[in-house]
Motif scaffolding. Sequence first.
Motif, PDB file in Angstrom:
ATOM      1  N   PHE A 260      36.700  47.212  45.624  1.00  0.00           N
ATOM      2  CA  PHE A 260      36.493  46.289  44.508  1.00  0.00           C
ATOM      3  C   PHE A 260      36.059  44.924  45.029  1.00  0.00           C
ATOM      4  O   PHE A 260      36.533  44.467  46.075  1.00  0.00           O
ATOM      5  N   VAL A 262      35.515  41.059  43.137  1.00  0.00           N
ATOM      6  CA  VAL A 262      35.636  40.281  41.895  1.00  0.00           C
ATOM      7  C   VAL A 262      35.046  38.896  42.116  1.00  0.00           C
ATOM      8  O   VAL A 262      35.492  38.157  43.001  1.00  0.00           O
ATOM      9  N   ASN A 265      32.034  35.235  36.347  1.00  0.00           N
ATOM     10  CA  ASN A 265      31.159  35.763  35.300  1.00  0.00           C
ATOM     11  C   ASN A 265      30.069  34.739  34.992  1.00  0.00           C
ATOM     12  O   ASN A 265      30.086  34.077  33.959  1.00  0.00           O
ATOM     13  N   THR A 286      31.939  45.794  41.567  1.00  0.00           N
ATOM     14  CA  THR A 286      32.311  44.601  40.815  1.00  0.00           C
ATOM     15  C   THR A 286      32.770  44.954  39.401  1.00  0.00           C
ATOM     16  O   THR A 286      32.640  46.087  38.949  1.00  0.00           O
ATOM     17  N   VAL A 287      33.284  43.942  38.706  1.00  0.00           N
ATOM     18  CA  VAL A 287      33.653  44.084  37.294  1.00  0.00           C
ATOM     19  C   VAL A 287      32.716  43.234  36.428  1.00  0.00           C
ATOM     20  O   VAL A 287      33.056  42.875  35.307  1.00  0.00           O
ATOM     21  N   TYR A 288      31.521  42.951  36.964  1.00  0.00           N
ATOM     22  CA  TYR A 288      30.632  42.017  36.290  1.00  0.00           C
ATOM     23  C   TYR A 288      30.176  42.516  34.927  1.00  0.00           C
ATOM     24  O   TYR A 288      30.057  41.722  33.987  1.00  0.00           O
ATOM     25  N   ASP A 301      38.318  33.353  36.212  1.00  0.00           N
ATOM     26  CA  ASP A 301      37.580  34.612  36.290  1.00  0.00           C
ATOM     27  C   ASP A 301      38.190  35.589  37.297  1.00  0.00           C
ATOM     28  O   ASP A 301      38.271  36.794  37.043  1.00  0.00           O
ATOM     29  N   GLN A 302      38.598  35.079  38.450  1.00  0.00           N
ATOM     30  CA  GLN A 302      39.070  35.971  39.513  1.00  0.00           C
ATOM     31  C   GLN A 302      40.422  36.598  39.166  1.00  0.00           C
ATOM     32  O   GLN A 302      40.599  37.816  39.281  1.00  0.00           O
ATOM     33  N   GLY A 305      39.945  39.011  36.384  1.00  0.00           N
ATOM     34  CA  GLY A 305      39.242  40.185  36.877  1.00  0.00           C
ATOM     35  C   GLY A 305      40.125  41.099  37.710  1.00  0.00           C
ATOM     36  O   GLY A 305      40.038  42.333  37.615  1.00  0.00           O
ATOM     37  N   ILE A 306      40.984  40.519  38.547  1.00  0.00           N
ATOM     38  CA  ILE A 306      41.912  41.330  39.348  1.00  0.00           C
ATOM     39  C   ILE A 306      42.879  42.068  38.427  1.00  0.00           C
ATOM     40  O   ILE A 306      43.196  43.251  38.647  1.00  0.00           O
ATOM     41  N   VAL A 309      41.093  45.048  37.083  1.00  0.00           N
ATOM     42  CA  VAL A 309      41.031  46.127  38.068  1.00  0.00           C
ATOM     43  C   VAL A 309      42.347  46.897  38.083  1.00  0.00           C
ATOM     44  O   VAL A 309      42.366  48.142  38.053  1.00  0.00           O
ATOM     45  N   THR A 323      37.844  39.105  46.606  1.00  0.00           N
ATOM     46  CA  THR A 323      37.507  38.220  45.488  1.00  0.00           C
ATOM     47  C   THR A 323      37.026  36.891  46.029  1.00  0.00           C
ATOM     48  O   THR A 323      37.557  36.389  47.036  1.00  0.00           O
TER      49      THR A 323
END
Length: 345
Positions: A260, A262, A265, A286-288, A301-302, A305-306, A309, A323
Amino acid sequence: MRWDNVYVAGLGAHLPERVETADEAVAAGRYDAEEARANGIRAVRVAGPDEPAPVMAAAAGRQAVARAGLPADRYGMVLHACVGHQGQDFWTPVNYVQREAVGGTGLTVEVRQGSNGGLAAVELAASHLAARGTPQAALVTTGDAFRMPYFDRWGSDSQSVYGDGAGAMVLSNRGGFARLRSTASCSDSSLEPIYRGTTGWTDGPFHDGGPVDLRSRKSDYLLREEGGYDRVIQRMTKNASQVLREALDDADAKLPDARFFVHSNIAETIVEFSFHSVLGVDPDTTVYDWGRDLGHMGAGDQLIGINHVAETRGPRPGDLLVTMGVGVGFMWTVAVLEFLETPRW
């Protein structure tokens, strides 16, 4: 920095229910259609009147604390990172978050390092915990709500659309579902004028009654001399690459080892150039695509995002997550996490 005794024990997030799409903003004349296509952000979350930034941060913090399951008296530190207005002037939102999320008398610190605030706070918390011989935990939260007339989420900045939301992480020096293997940071104050601009100082916030204008500040500085924009991009690229390499080396890992990745965005054009092309990040890690429906949530964002995940991507023991954050100033932070188990929650 290599960490041997810092763990992630809990994660949390709060995302408002209301959604505002880029198409709606274009139709309302608030967002340029060509810019919308280039940026690639599809939608943002919009906080309600009862969701100022610290309230959202406290909600995310409560979730992370509940998931961690640690005694309240173990929290020796609470850090709150943010970018925008926190609902009141001359006030310390981190103490509100502490009171609402965990209580106690631990050290409280507000972190103002722009979009890198969440990860900068994680590194500070890790340093605090690693120095303690007794069992301790730290709560890190982020929270931002971008509201008119002070800030125009669609128009105040270029290549960024700002969404509302909050994230949280509980770190512990006695165990968790993931281990913080390393962090690395770099500041480059030669780039500080970019977001300050060239128009001089003001006597207070909202001084002219109009929304914050980050576009003009950046363009005034970057275009004042020939080749200025290219030099800034080169310097940013060098710093980002250096910090990523340092964090991976300290974690005894290579970028392809990470399941992963991160990042913020931000505009699709920046993501494709900075992360995919220059750094070599695999888009599939990524989780974009998920983040394109949330926008850039300030300092969070981080962490958000984590949390995504952990909740939805099925991390397995041994999986690595990298990340990266970058904030005005400028400062870069990279953290490498290793999942030790799939979180029970």
